[in-house]
Design an enzyme around this catalytic site. Sequence first.
Site, PDB file in Angstrom:
ATOM      1  N   GLY A  80       2.998   3.196  13.788  1.00  0.00           N
ATOM      2  CA  GLY A  80       3.984   2.028  14.067  1.00  0.00           C
ATOM      3  C   GLY A  80       3.420   1.372  15.352  1.00  0.00           C
ATOM      4  O   GLY A  80       3.146   0.179  15.524  1.00  0.00           O
ATOM      5  N   CYS A 137      13.175  10.850   7.753  1.00  0.00           N
ATOM      6  CA  CYS A 137      13.142  10.143   8.837  1.00  0.00           C
ATOM      7  C   CYS A 137      14.464  10.387   9.669  1.00  0.00           C
ATOM      8  O   CYS A 137      14.521  10.367  11.030  1.00  0.00           O
ATOM      9  CB  CYS A 137      12.529   8.918   9.327  1.00  0.00           C
ATOM     10  SG  CYS A 137      13.366   7.457   8.035  1.00  0.00           S
ATOM     11  N   GLU A 143       9.489  15.385  16.105  1.00  0.00           N
ATOM     12  CA  GLU A 143       9.815  15.390  14.835  1.00  0.00           C
ATOM     13  C   GLU A 143       9.267  16.154  13.911  1.00  0.00           C
ATOM     14  O   GLU A 143       8.054  16.198  13.934  1.00  0.00           O
ATOM     15  CB  GLU A 143       9.507  13.881  14.271  1.00  0.00           C
ATOM     16  CG  GLU A 143      10.285  13.753  12.846  1.00  0.00           C
ATOM     17  CD  GLU A 143       9.858  12.344  12.172  1.00  0.00           C
ATOM     18  OE1 GLU A 143      10.850  11.847  11.568  1.00  0.00           O
ATOM     19  OE2 GLU A 143       9.057  11.750  12.480  1.00  0.00           O
ATOM     20  N   LYS A 198       0.824  -1.225  -0.250  1.00  0.00           N
ATOM     21  CA  LYS A 198      -0.130  -0.078  -0.176  1.00  0.00           C
ATOM     22  C   LYS A 198       0.930   1.135   0.059  1.00  0.00           C
ATOM     23  O   LYS A 198       1.491   1.484   1.069  1.00  0.00           O
ATOM     24  CB  LYS A 198      -1.149   0.208   1.235  1.00  0.00           C
ATOM     25  CG  LYS A 198      -1.920   1.210   1.024  1.00  0.00           C
ATOM     26  CD  LYS A 198      -2.689   1.472   2.301  1.00  0.00           C
ATOM     27  CE  LYS A 198      -1.755   2.758   3.232  1.00  0.00           C
ATOM     28  NZ  LYS A 198      -1.748   3.988   2.162  1.00  0.00           N
ATOM     29  N   GLU A 213       9.867   0.885  10.605  1.00  0.00           N
ATOM     30  CA  GLU A 213      11.123   1.918  10.446  1.00  0.00           C
ATOM     31  C   GLU A 213      10.332   3.211  10.668  1.00  0.00           C
ATOM     32  O   GLU A 213       9.583   3.539  10.030  1.00  0.00           O
ATOM     33  CB  GLU A 213      11.737   1.868   9.266  1.00  0.00           C
ATOM     34  CG  GLU A 213      12.949   2.450   9.161  1.00  0.00           C
ATOM     35  CD  GLU A 213      12.748   3.919   8.366  1.00  0.00           C
ATOM     36  OE1 GLU A 213      12.699   4.946   9.195  1.00  0.00           O
ATOM     37  OE2 GLU A 213      12.661   4.082   7.374  1.00  0.00           O
TER      38      GLU A 213
END
Length: 477
Positions: A240, A291, A388, A183, A257
Amino acid sequence: MSMWEYAPAPESRDVANLKPAYRPFIGGEFAEGGGEPRKTVNPATEEVLAEVSTASRADVDTAVKAARKAYDRTWRKLPGSERAKYLFRIARLIQERARELAVLESLDNGKPIKESRDSDVPTAAAHFFYHAGWADKLDHAGLGPSPKPLGVAGQIIPWNFPLLMLAWKVAPALATGNTVVLKPAETTPLTALVFAEICQQAGLPPGVVNILPGAGDIGAELVNHPDVDKIAFTGSTEVGKQIQRAVAGTRKRLTLELGGKAANIVFDDAAIDQAVEGIVNGIFFNQGHVCCAGSRLLVQESVADELLAKLRARISTLRVGDPLDKNTDVGAVNSAEQLARITELADSGDVEGARRWTSPCPVPDRGFFFAPTVFSGVEQSMRIAREEIFGPVLSVLTFRTPDEAVAKANNTPYGLSAGIWTEKGSRILWTANKLRAGVVWANTFNRFDPAAPFGGYQESGFGREGGRTGLEAYLHV
């Protein structure tokens, strides 16, 4: 001093062979998806590029069944040398269609054409070449005798490196004998669907690769499908954690990840000009949509003023604008939602007392753009030092001793990457050994190779992608 003026050097968008509509790829054929059609937008102009037919929950089940059928009847029974031939064909086709893929990626994602052309697409091809070489050598990978594939791999990739993240996941899965249901991100599905054409061109058996455009609900359906053996996810830490909870207690294997807040540490003996280039590459590459971006700069106090002066001068030369212009250094933010998040977090730096400096470069009036920004006087408690941002925003902190540098670098729930700048090899090894990060670069940043494993610790996820170690994630060993 006079500034260089560059004439526009746009790449032709016609090269992308953009179609008015794209469809899911299931069982070797393009099919009309049962989901709500979605328009994908050029973030640099806000114009609609194409309409994408998205998958429904029923399509997920159909794709998993197609992948299972291909796995049981064809793919896992092929000798590794035969699987390798398909991967080599795919790699060569990516190279042959490299210019088309690069332009399409820049249109759909917003990244500068020189990055998609010189980094993303060549590295994607390299991953297929590299893993093709492993396909008939798995018995010799140090993973035990006769390692076996897991079965059907459900793979979910982000919008920051659409084609490259696809390659990172699909190449090792196919090399090890698994089949795939992938996806792509809902805002950047186009290069994944062109990759489906490449699978057809390569003669890949039907069902070995299936691609389902859609939103998060389709990803969740794939994660929860009972006949999926492996989940590989790259994306936010929040999602995640949801995936980890969903697969807990099942037989599914999982690699994650996730996000990062990398420290880029500059010691007083570093080559300052070289470090400045590495800092710029570390945070402004792909508009900071990385990231492992070096978003926290830790500078030894004695060289902080000199480095910041040179850094601001260098950032002032970066050109923000049309991603298809070969002179552009910083392209468009991928979506209005991401631009709003970057803006909100940057504003929090002002509120909490950091000193903002913004590049004086002109910014287009149309599209989703954010000028390169540096915050100095940052404290570890500030949001811009902890969260982040995933955009072209750099937070600068200082330190006096190596121990303080390590303590500040490790003061984060993340653990994906880090950078070290010094002329002393012993200091590099000492610092790298103490940093809690999956990847540590020395006197460089953002260097990737298919043979090198990549992954994180803590809230940056677990498992490795790439290299011999990355093969293990797709094998019973």
